[in-house]
Design a protein around this motif. Structure first.
Motif, mmCIF file in Angstrom:
data_model
loop_
_atom_site.group_PDB
_atom_site.id
_atom_site.type_symbol
_atom_site.label_atom_id
_atom_site.label_comp_id
_atom_site.label_asym_id
_atom_site.label_seq_id
_atom_site.Cartn_x
_atom_site.Cartn_y
_atom_site.Cartn_z
ATOM 1 N N ARG A 195 -0.069 0.112 4.164
ATOM 2 C CA ARG A 195 -0.040 1.484 4.667
ATOM 3 C C ARG A 195 0.406 2.506 3.625
ATOM 4 O O ARG A 195 -0.086 3.636 3.620
ATOM 5 C CB ARG A 195 0.857 1.564 5.904
ATOM 6 C CG ARG A 195 0.174 1.026 7.162
ATOM 7 C CD ARG A 195 1.080 1.158 8.370
ATOM 8 N NE ARG A 195 0.432 0.620 9.576
ATOM 9 C CZ ARG A 195 1.030 0.520 10.758
ATOM 10 N NH1 ARG A 195 2.298 0.931 10.881
ATOM 11 N NH2 ARG A 195 0.385 0.028 11.782
ATOM 12 N N PRO A 196 1.370 2.172 2.736
ATOM 13 C CA PRO A 196 1.721 3.154 1.698
ATOM 14 C C PRO A 196 0.540 3.595 0.854
ATOM 15 O O PRO A 196 0.460 4.750 0.434
ATOM 16 C CB PRO A 196 2.771 2.412 0.860
ATOM 17 C CG PRO A 196 3.383 1.442 1.809
ATOM 18 C CD PRO A 196 2.279 1.017 2.714
ATOM 19 N N LEU A 197 -0.420 2.686 0.603
ATOM 20 C CA LEU A 197 -1.616 3.076 -0.151
ATOM 21 C C LEU A 197 -2.431 4.097 0.624
ATOM 22 O O LEU A 197 -2.986 5.040 0.039
ATOM 23 C CB LEU A 197 -2.460 1.838 -0.467
ATOM 24 C CG LEU A 197 -1.842 0.817 -1.419
ATOM 25 C CD1 LEU A 197 -2.784 -0.366 -1.611
ATOM 26 C CD2 LEU A 197 -1.530 1.459 -2.762
ATOM 27 N N ALA A 198 -2.511 3.913 1.937
ATOM 28 C CA ALA A 198 -3.240 4.892 2.753
ATOM 29 C C ALA A 198 -2.533 6.243 2.742
ATOM 30 O O ALA A 198 -3.183 7.302 2.710
ATOM 31 C CB ALA A 198 -3.385 4.363 4.187
ATOM 32 N N PRO A 218 6.959 8.285 -0.144
ATOM 33 C CA PRO A 218 7.786 7.069 -0.106
ATOM 34 C C PRO A 218 6.894 5.827 -0.186
ATOM 35 O O PRO A 218 5.886 5.722 0.510
ATOM 36 C CB PRO A 218 8.508 7.162 1.247
ATOM 37 C CG PRO A 218 8.442 8.609 1.625
ATOM 38 C CD PRO A 218 7.160 9.135 1.047
ATOM 39 N N ALA A 219 7.280 4.886 -1.051
ATOM 40 C CA ALA A 219 6.466 3.694 -1.243
ATOM 41 C C ALA A 219 7.360 2.544 -1.679
ATOM 42 O O ALA A 219 8.400 2.765 -2.311
ATOM 43 C CB ALA A 219 5.381 3.945 -2.307
ATOM 44 N N GLU A 222 6.446 -2.172 -5.446
ATOM 45 C CA GLU A 222 5.184 -2.517 -6.096
ATOM 46 C C GLU A 222 4.226 -1.330 -6.117
ATOM 47 O O GLU A 222 3.523 -1.101 -7.101
ATOM 48 C CB GLU A 222 4.529 -3.704 -5.379
ATOM 49 C CG GLU A 222 5.294 -5.014 -5.474
ATOM 50 C CD GLU A 222 6.479 -5.076 -4.529
ATOM 51 O OE1 GLU A 222 7.255 -6.041 -4.622
ATOM 52 O OE2 GLU A 222 6.630 -4.160 -3.691
ATOM 53 N N VAL A 223 4.189 -0.564 -5.030
ATOM 54 C CA VAL A 223 3.289 0.588 -4.966
ATOM 55 C C VAL A 223 3.873 1.763 -5.734
ATOM 56 O O VAL A 223 3.138 2.594 -6.271
ATOM 57 C CB VAL A 223 3.029 0.963 -3.489
ATOM 58 C CG1 VAL A 223 2.087 2.153 -3.389
ATOM 59 C CG2 VAL A 223 2.447 -0.228 -2.740
ATOM 60 N N ALA A 224 5.203 1.834 -5.823
ATOM 61 C CA ALA A 224 5.839 2.918 -6.572
ATOM 62 C C ALA A 224 5.436 2.892 -8.034
ATOM 63 O O ALA A 224 5.331 3.935 -8.688
ATOM 64 C CB ALA A 224 7.355 2.826 -6.439
ATOM 65 N N VAL A 225 5.186 1.700 -8.569
ATOM 66 C CA VAL A 225 4.707 1.595 -9.956
ATOM 67 C C VAL A 225 3.347 2.272 -10.095
ATOM 68 O O VAL A 225 3.087 2.993 -11.071
ATOM 69 C CB VAL A 225 4.619 0.105 -10.369
ATOM 70 C CG1 VAL A 225 4.024 -0.025 -11.760
ATOM 71 C CG2 VAL A 225 5.992 -0.535 -10.323
ATOM 72 N N LEU A 226 2.472 2.061 -9.113
ATOM 73 C CA LEU A 226 1.165 2.711 -9.126
ATOM 74 C C LEU A 226 1.305 4.228 -9.018
ATOM 75 O O LEU A 226 0.624 4.979 -9.728
ATOM 76 C CB LEU A 226 0.309 2.167 -7.979
ATOM 77 C CG LEU A 226 -1.045 2.836 -7.741
ATOM 78 C CD1 LEU A 226 -1.942 2.658 -8.960
ATOM 79 C CD2 LEU A 226 -1.712 2.277 -6.500
ATOM 80 N N VAL A 227 2.197 4.681 -8.129
ATOM 81 C CA VAL A 227 2.408 6.122 -7.969
ATOM 82 C C VAL A 227 2.914 6.730 -9.270
ATOM 83 O O VAL A 227 2.474 7.809 -9.686
ATOM 84 C CB VAL A 227 3.393 6.387 -6.817
ATOM 85 C CG1 VAL A 227 3.719 7.870 -6.727
ATOM 86 C CG2 VAL A 227 2.810 5.896 -5.500
#
Length: 459
Positions: A195-198, A218-219, A222-227
């Protein structure tokens, strides 16, 4: 409305990859379960029916006696009733005397193979079907007869195979249902985890096309690295766009005024007949053209520096080479004498040769045009593994009011014939992209020096 993604691109989604991987794992687990359950079912069925066979053989062995010097066998009905639990299987038996002769039963019932030690259970083929047999021996110690009497009880394997298949089927069915439930739950968990990716997608799509500010969503880690990677890219893109916009704005604003002045003075020269006034107009036209040429050169130089700050890779460069190339090009353009002071040893720094050369050329041009002779270019090592490339002259230096705004574009009057106001802005940009420090000093014995100070590379 955005067009749907091609099928090949949809298959690259994280959810699809995780689902495919989990499906493969589930298939492997089910296959392994089938093999393990089949072996377990076969072993369980064999153990169950082997106990029946052994019980029947023991009952028969206990009813062997010696009558008138002859081994006599009284077959108990209970032994065969025990084996009748497997309703569809046939039962065979054979009793052998001490000399190996068949006392009763099926004389052609196969014996276990060579190498068996005493009591054993074995498989064989008999009357065209598979059988499972138990082989027992009992010692007779009578006066008239002594030796080992062997008892063989065999049974076809239909019922035990059916039992093994039933155990296997039930185990596989339970594992398959559990696996499907697990896969379904796992896909729900994956959807929740993604959901964080969405949210990031919605945050990007809802933005204005000109909004390149950092994404603040907010992520998980693992997703925060992408952000963070997206934010760094957007920052670089924002800098590129800002540099391009600045260049267009500067070129539009700064070139229009001197061109208008040139056109007006040229019109006056066309209408002027007084030789003295015409000469003054010619001189003004020449000064304006020089200033316009310098403005165009610095605008292009500033655009080049801005571009290379993000694209050019920093390499090992000797500051002495930078000084020599900058002095040679400046002398060729201005025809001014510039002294160069270089150390004997290499002074290695990490940088871009083109950008550093342009920065030093601008410092030299400022010193030649606005300073006082003599002008010198110095490369020297300073304290604590630092090195500097400095331009010195005997002039008063940069005014205090201008020194406070070093790095800003057009800090001087951009329409002055001899100054475009971009030189120090170029030097400041190069210093920022190289992690260097812009230094300027008023010398004790008179004069002024300005330059860049770097961290020296150590081997």
């Amino acid at each position: 409305m955005n067009p749907p993604l091609p099928l090949s691109r949809r298959h690259q989604s994280v959810a699809f990859r995780l689902g495919t991987a989990m499906m493969l794992i589930l298939v492997l687990v089910v296959l392994g379960t089938i093999i393990a359950a089949n072996r377990y079912g076969q072993a369980a069925a064999d153990e169950t029916f082997d106990r029946l066979l052994r019980g029947a053989a023991l009952q028969i062995a206990e009813r062997i006696s010696v009558t008138d010097g002859i081994a006599d066998v009284d077959l108990p009905v209970s032994a065969f009733e025990l084996l009748s639990l497997a309703r569809t299987d046939r039962v065979f038996y054979r009793i052998l005397g001490p000399q190996g002769e068949t006392l009763t039963g099926y004389a052609d019932l196969p014996l276990p193979g060579d190498g068996h030690g005493g009591d054993t259970i074995y498989r064989a083929r008999y009357k065209g079907t598979d059988i499972r047999a138990v082989y027992l021996t009992r010692q007779l110690a009578e006066r008239s007869i002594s030796g080992a009497v062997s008892v063989i009880v065999a049974q076809t394997t239909g019922e035990r195979t059916a039992l093994a298949n039933s155990i296997t089927t039930q185990a596989v069915l339970i594992i398959a249902i559990a696996g499907i439930v697990l896969l379904f739950v796992a896909m729900i968990v994956v959807r929740i985890a993604l959901r964080p990716l969405a949210r990031i997608e919605r945050a990007i799509l809802s933005r204005d096309v000109n909004d390149l500010s950092p994404i603040n969503v907010p992520a998980p880690e693992e997703v925060a690295v992408l952000v963070a990677a997206i934010n760094r890219f957007m920052h670089r893109l924002d800098r590129r766009i800002e540099a391009m916009q600045n260049f267009v704005a500067d070129a539009t604003h700064q070139i229009r005024t001197p061109i208008t002045a040139l056109r007006a003075q040229a019109q006056l020269a066309l209408d002027e007949t007084d030789p003295a006034k015409l000469e003054r107009l010619h001189r003004r036209l020449y000064a304006r053209s020089v200033g316009l040429g310098r403005l165009a050169d610095q605008l292009l130089s500033h655009a080049l520096i801005s571009h290379r700050a993000d694209s050019a890779a920093l390499q090992e460069i000797d500051l002495r080479r930078v000084a020599l190339e900058a002095e040679r090009q400046t002398r060729a353009a201005a025809d001014e004498a510039i002294s160069v002071e270089l150390p004997h040893d290499d002074v290695m720094v990490r940088g871009d040769l083109v950008s550093l050369r342009e920065a030093v050329k601008n410092l030299l041009n400022n010193a030649v045009k606005h300073g006082a002779h003599p002008v010198s270019l110095v490369v020297q090592s300073t304290h604590a593994n630092r090195a500097a490339i400095l331009v010195r002259d005997k002039g008063p230096g940069i005014p205090q009011a201008l020194a406070a705004h070093i790095g800003e574009r057009f800090t001087s009057d951009g329409i002055e014939p001899e100054s475009a106001g971009l030189g120090l802005s170029i030097v400041s940009a190069v210093a920022a992209s190289h992690g260097a420090r812009l230094v300027l000093h008023h010398l004790e014995n008179g004069g002024f020096e300005i330059g860049l100070e770097f961290e020296v590379m150590t081997s």
